[in-house]
Design an enzyme around this catalytic site. Structure first.
Site, PDB file in Angstrom:
ATOM      1  N   GLY A  24      -8.956  26.156  -4.335  1.00 16.94           N
ATOM      2  CA  GLY A  24      -8.012  25.062  -4.058  1.00 16.94           C
ATOM      3  C   GLY A  24      -7.598  25.124  -2.614  1.00 16.94           C
ATOM      4  O   GLY A  24      -6.797  25.970  -2.226  1.00 16.94           O
ATOM      5  N   LEU A  25      -8.134  24.226  -1.806  1.00 23.70           N
ATOM      6  CA  LEU A  25      -7.908  24.301  -0.355  1.00 23.70           C
ATOM      7  C   LEU A  25      -7.244  23.027   0.149  1.00 23.70           C
ATOM      8  O   LEU A  25      -7.542  22.535   1.243  1.00 23.70           O
ATOM      9  CB  LEU A  25      -9.242  24.563   0.346  1.00 23.70           C
ATOM     10  CG  LEU A  25      -9.900  25.892  -0.075  1.00 23.70           C
ATOM     11  CD1 LEU A  25     -11.357  25.940   0.356  1.00 23.70           C
ATOM     12  CD2 LEU A  25      -9.125  27.069   0.504  1.00 23.70           C
ATOM     13  N   MET A  45      -1.552  22.999   0.708  1.00 23.25           N
ATOM     14  CA  MET A  45      -1.001  24.343   0.577  1.00 23.25           C
ATOM     15  C   MET A  45      -2.085  25.399   0.749  1.00 23.25           C
ATOM     16  O   MET A  45      -1.963  26.317   1.563  1.00 23.25           O
ATOM     17  CB  MET A  45      -0.335  24.512  -0.800  1.00 23.25           C
ATOM     18  CG  MET A  45       1.032  23.894  -0.941  1.00 23.25           C
ATOM     19  SD  MET A  45       2.338  24.713   0.044  1.00 23.25           S
ATOM     20  CE  MET A  45       2.694  26.138  -1.012  1.00 23.25           C
ATOM     21  N   GLY A  46      -3.139  25.299  -0.062  1.00 21.72           N
ATOM     22  CA  GLY A  46      -4.184  26.323  -0.069  1.00 21.72           C
ATOM     23  C   GLY A  46      -4.851  26.462   1.297  1.00 21.72           C
ATOM     24  O   GLY A  46      -5.142  27.581   1.753  1.00 21.72           O
ATOM     25  N   SER A  79       6.913  29.113  -2.322  1.00 20.81           N
ATOM     26  CA  SER A  79       7.751  28.113  -1.671  1.00 20.81           C
ATOM     27  C   SER A  79       7.461  28.139  -0.180  1.00 20.81           C
ATOM     28  O   SER A  79       7.161  29.182   0.378  1.00 20.81           O
ATOM     29  CB  SER A  79       9.238  28.420  -1.919  1.00 20.81           C
ATOM     30  OG  SER A  79      10.064  27.448  -1.321  1.00 20.81           O
ATOM     31  N   GLY A  82       6.137  24.927   1.603  1.00 16.40           N
ATOM     32  CA  GLY A  82       5.681  23.614   2.028  1.00 16.40           C
ATOM     33  C   GLY A  82       4.906  23.672   3.326  1.00 16.40           C
ATOM     34  O   GLY A  82       4.217  24.661   3.627  1.00 16.40           O
ATOM     35  N   LYS A  94      10.564  30.707  -9.723  1.00 16.16           N
ATOM     36  CA  LYS A  94      10.273  29.578  -8.838  1.00 16.16           C
ATOM     37  C   LYS A  94      10.783  28.269  -9.449  1.00 16.16           C
ATOM     38  O   LYS A  94      11.305  27.394  -8.753  1.00 16.16           O
ATOM     39  CB  LYS A  94       8.769  29.485  -8.577  1.00 16.16           C
ATOM     40  CG  LYS A  94       8.313  28.263  -7.784  1.00 16.16           C
ATOM     41  CD  LYS A  94       8.956  28.176  -6.411  1.00 16.16           C
ATOM     42  CE  LYS A  94       8.247  27.216  -5.483  1.00 16.16           C
ATOM     43  NZ  LYS A  94       7.950  25.908  -6.009  1.00 16.16           N
ATOM     44  N   ASN A 114      13.559  25.646  -7.888  1.00 18.37           N
ATOM     45  CA  ASN A 114      13.428  24.209  -7.706  1.00 18.37           C
ATOM     46  C   ASN A 114      14.552  23.434  -8.385  1.00 18.37           C
ATOM     47  O   ASN A 114      15.025  22.426  -7.863  1.00 18.37           O
ATOM     48  CB  ASN A 114      12.073  23.726  -8.247  1.00 18.37           C
ATOM     49  CG  ASN A 114      10.939  24.049  -7.311  1.00 18.37           C
ATOM     50  OD1 ASN A 114      10.957  25.101  -6.657  1.00 18.37           O
ATOM     51  ND2 ASN A 114       9.943  23.180  -7.238  1.00 18.37           N
ATOM     52  N   GLU A 140      17.366  23.574  -6.122  1.00 18.16           N
ATOM     53  CA  GLU A 140      17.056  22.679  -5.002  1.00 18.16           C
ATOM     54  C   GLU A 140      17.416  21.224  -5.341  1.00 18.16           C
ATOM     55  O   GLU A 140      17.973  20.512  -4.516  1.00 18.16           O
ATOM     56  CB  GLU A 140      15.559  22.817  -4.711  1.00 18.16           C
ATOM     57  CG  GLU A 140      14.981  21.880  -3.702  1.00 18.16           C
ATOM     58  CD  GLU A 140      13.437  21.910  -3.763  1.00 18.16           C
ATOM     59  OE1 GLU A 140      12.863  23.011  -3.859  1.00 18.16           O
ATOM     60  OE2 GLU A 140      12.822  20.824  -3.758  1.00 18.16           O
ATOM     61  N   TYR A 141      17.096  20.810  -6.567  1.00 16.57           N
ATOM     62  CA  TYR A 141      17.425  19.435  -6.981  1.00 16.57           C
ATOM     63  C   TYR A 141      18.920  19.161  -6.832  1.00 16.57           C
ATOM     64  O   TYR A 141      19.325  18.119  -6.329  1.00 16.57           O
ATOM     65  CB  TYR A 141      17.042  19.215  -8.453  1.00 16.57           C
ATOM     66  CG  TYR A 141      15.621  18.829  -8.702  1.00 16.57           C
ATOM     67  CD1 TYR A 141      14.570  19.501  -8.096  1.00 16.57           C
ATOM     68  CD2 TYR A 141      15.297  17.790  -9.558  1.00 16.57           C
ATOM     69  CE1 TYR A 141      13.259  19.156  -8.348  1.00 16.57           C
ATOM     70  CE2 TYR A 141      13.983  17.434  -9.815  1.00 16.57           C
ATOM     71  CZ  TYR A 141      12.970  18.126  -9.209  1.00 16.57           C
ATOM     72  OH  TYR A 141      11.671  17.783  -9.460  1.00 16.57           O
TER      73      TYR A 141
END
Lengths: 301, 301, 301, 301
Positions: free
Chosen positions: A7-8, A11-12, A115, A117, A169, A173, A176-177
């Site tokens: 998975g690139l 993120m990856g 986490s 981004g 995680k 999140n 965070e919301y």
């Protein structure tokens, strides 16, 4: 170390770069051949373990079917003592299933919430992981490269049980919301009243010395300075699975979660063309009080 | 500059120190003679303006009656061109009344919300102020000394209208309520489930590289490391006026505020010995379903 | 008709009586031999179908394991063309599983939510059912006997899919939670203010001519007249599964549900000895403001 | 009795009819001459008290300025022993002011919340009133005519203090908000899922035998049967003052009110063209995650 990475995407891809910048070898696979280093999962696995060390594959694909299917294929390709790390946004309940499946062949499993981004490439990623200590040790060099430098923060072993990392995680999140909702509610009020001017600079001033200072505040200031009333932004927010799962886990554990759930519901409402529940309220009001119903225009009007 | 300062409690006393450290002259009055520099408001005013500059008095006493009464006395003692700064936690609607009253004698008025708590002495105070530019100019040297050093943040002119500063500070506190509630809800869930261990270190890890990093998080980590499950802390929180006023202002302006109001209500509930509303629910459930009511023990039992 | 009935507790026992009063034959089984008509499930099934009609067994036991286990046993005892009705409070997602399992032997399945509580014996039960029309027809005589007399209300076919009935009953309970919370919040306010006296009679007056009149209101009035401030009632409420499942189904379907979720969370809080989340808030407040923490007394003090 | 009635709109006009149907004499004034019996307040007052009894004037005009102004004029026109009844939707805090003003001339004051809407003419109005017993006695014959027949319900003396009646009516409306929200949330969920069909008939079935039966439910059923998915109704609801005041009074008294406030906020949101707070959330998400902002189309596009 030598790591396989599946998975690139945004993120990856950045994680591969950060790992390589730290001196690690990464063999990446993606269905998009322009991103991939090899042309199949099998080729990727083949490339690993040349020095006799366990093969370690980091899966960084969408949660759910894609992750399940990838792990199923890796189960065929890997063997006793190898390790799969799920770094995606999987639901924590998936992890026990995947761990048990891989364990049938003696393959280890570590779940890892990530986490960071788009800022992670430069500043490092915060990693929350779960799994047995002996498995964690196999991927630790990669963890050390991915985490922020010069701090003990950003890396935490959340528990031995599979899912511990994704659970932490997920709650991150959920928090965070509600933090975002807190700033948003305060901003709407300030933006609407006549008594204050200069709302972007009020937020900017809060970045130092106040109780509400945070990284989210910093981000919001940048946006408000560029577009004072956010006229160019549509009031619409998607939600990822983590917010929903946090509230579901709270309900399952009888934990009151009024602010986080309110934040989730506010996102739901923001995505409705017409406020669905309010139709029923308008209908009842029409029934008892002669309050006029605002009719919907006929389609196409 | 030479400043009069009324109210030398925890906040006022530290502010006097920070002002003096910056080279300003402060004449402080407090009803507690051990804290005061002079023995009356009149003596304090007398000491000001020796060089012909306007007299500037900073009021730092509890909101409501104490502030109103202090400002009424200062109206008698000050004159044309002088200035009163209300640095307390006054409700923003009080400011227009105080400003209008002082204006009858040509005395200026600036309202100023102050954030910083016990950390302000060392790190500086964040100041949000409202009022006419010419009035603000008279107290600006003090503002510059009080604010955090080496940053443009921590100081903002929120508007010309009296109350602009207190309004901004009020909303700051409303946001703070919901941010704290966000962490608290997430912590309760993490603290209750079996799947994660090591909750204090999960929070600690979030301090770098995550979306939820903030100063409040830093504070919470310190507390959790000292008392993992907060067994020694009672689950009870007071609320100051600002949280309530924020929700009231939201209602007045038709601003939805679900997360901040939920945070406020959670504090209300935490202070109830027995959950009052839930008595009615228990009573209805007993009525329809034969659900047993849990009786209160007789007093003294 | 002749019906088998498993589970003769408060609900099941009353239903047996109402069915017999209507002229139906009921053979009831319960693990408590004092309640049971026969001494085993097998004996109950044996007694059915003497006239060649399909055997119909109504299961009225706790949701979850007890229902699953009962249905598994009935699968062994019943055959092609027979019918199982699950009248308990099962989660709607269980119904498809049970229906599919029974279908392997050609046994039909109807799920049925039942409302009515202790009043049902006298006034009739409201029944919400799901399943194929041909299966529903087999149990319709019992439905007709159980429902309230002299009204088309109280009986509804919610859909062909298994779970339709339990889903509707689940949402009914979710609505019930928020209605009760509505009265409870209003009552707490009225009970606390000085401006009104005579709160029970205010509620009583609302029973006719107002928008808030309802059966729940009637029940609350009876309780308030007996105990004006509900001093004898502990503010504590359990929640059954339906409230939780309603919110979970809402989240899964991106339906905002602020009032029902608030009602659920209020029940959770009412059951906490010490407010857990508020410990974290108290700890943060102590960290930033020197607000005193209220310490927990040492155990045994 | 002979009653003066100011304000002959939808509510006032129907009340005049019901009073006359009961044999009372009503002299009504309205600014709309087509509705009025006399052409001025003075003429209305002139017509009263012919038999030596106290003059009683019922004010039924919009809350706020209109009510204040009407009462100020009546203060000039009435005298010792006369009575003003405020039957509008005034805020309870206005009542003490009006009562004190009228008391300067020995004029009595009763505040009266009125529920019943367009159904009141036929079914009677529910009346909640506050004031001194001797004042209440002067208007009691009118109360008896307006209230529903054949029941002790629908009429309640809420307290001696001015505002007691309006306070009770205000809370009634707050409860109404959350009850409507409860049905609306449940309906949205049922309307959105595939598992149930026939949602209007599910609601209809609930009207007998269930815990959620109520008059509001009856009204909703009529609307759903006419328009199953409420496609013709816009999801938009106004709010009157009472809902807002209820939450404000709750905050002032530290009463948690999560469901009623959620219902109020849901109405606020339903009236926003674009979700304002969600703009800030979208902006923050864009800042940290590269989540695309949905831009607003340029005006006119």
């Amino acid at each position: 170390m030598h790591l396989g990475l599946v998975g690139l995407g945004k993120m990856g891809g950045n994680m591969r770069t950060r790992l390589r910048n730290a001196g690690h070898t990464v063999t990446g696979f993606d269905f998009n051949p322009e991103l991939a280093d090899v042309d199949s999962l099998a080729a990727m696995v083949e490339a690993l373990g040349a020095d006799g060390s366990p093969k370690v594959v980091w899966v960084m694909v969408p949660a759910g079917d894609a992750t399940r299917s990838t792990i199923a294929q890796l189960k065929d390709l890997l063997g006793e003592g190898d390790l799969v790390v799920d770094g995606g946004n999987s639901k924590y309940t998936d992890d026990a299933i995947n761990a048990a499946s891989l364990a049938e062949k003696g393959i280890g499993f570590v779940d890892c919430g990530v986490s960071g981004g788009v800022w992670g490439l430069q500043n490092g990623y915060a990693l929350m992981y779960g799994g047995a200590g002996c498995d964690v040790a196999k991927v630790m060099p990669a963890f050390e490269a991915l985490k922020p430098a010069d701090t003990p923060d950003g890396l935490v072993h959340c528990g031995e049980k599979p899912g511990a990392g994704h659970f932490a995680k997920m709650v991150h999140n959920g928090i965070e919301y509600a933090m975002m909702q807190a700033y948003a509610e305060g901003w709407e009020l300030l933006d609407k009243v006549d008594i204050v001017d200069n709302v972007p600079e009020i937020f900017a001033s809060w970045r130092t010395g106040t109780v509400v200072r945070s990284w989210l505040l910093d981000l919001l200031v940048d946006q408000l300075r560029a577009d004072e009333h956010l006229d160019g932004v549509r009031g619409y927010a998607e939600d990822s699975g983590e917010g929903r799962w946090t509230v579901e886990a709270a309900i399952e554990n009888a934990v009151p979660m009024p602010a986080i759930s309110a934040s989730l519901f506010a996102r739901f409402v923001s995505r409705q063309e017409d406020d669905h529940a309010m139709k029923a309220i308008a209908a009842m009001r029409a029934g008892f009080g002669g309050h006029a119903i605002q009719s919907m225009p006929p389609a196409g009007a």
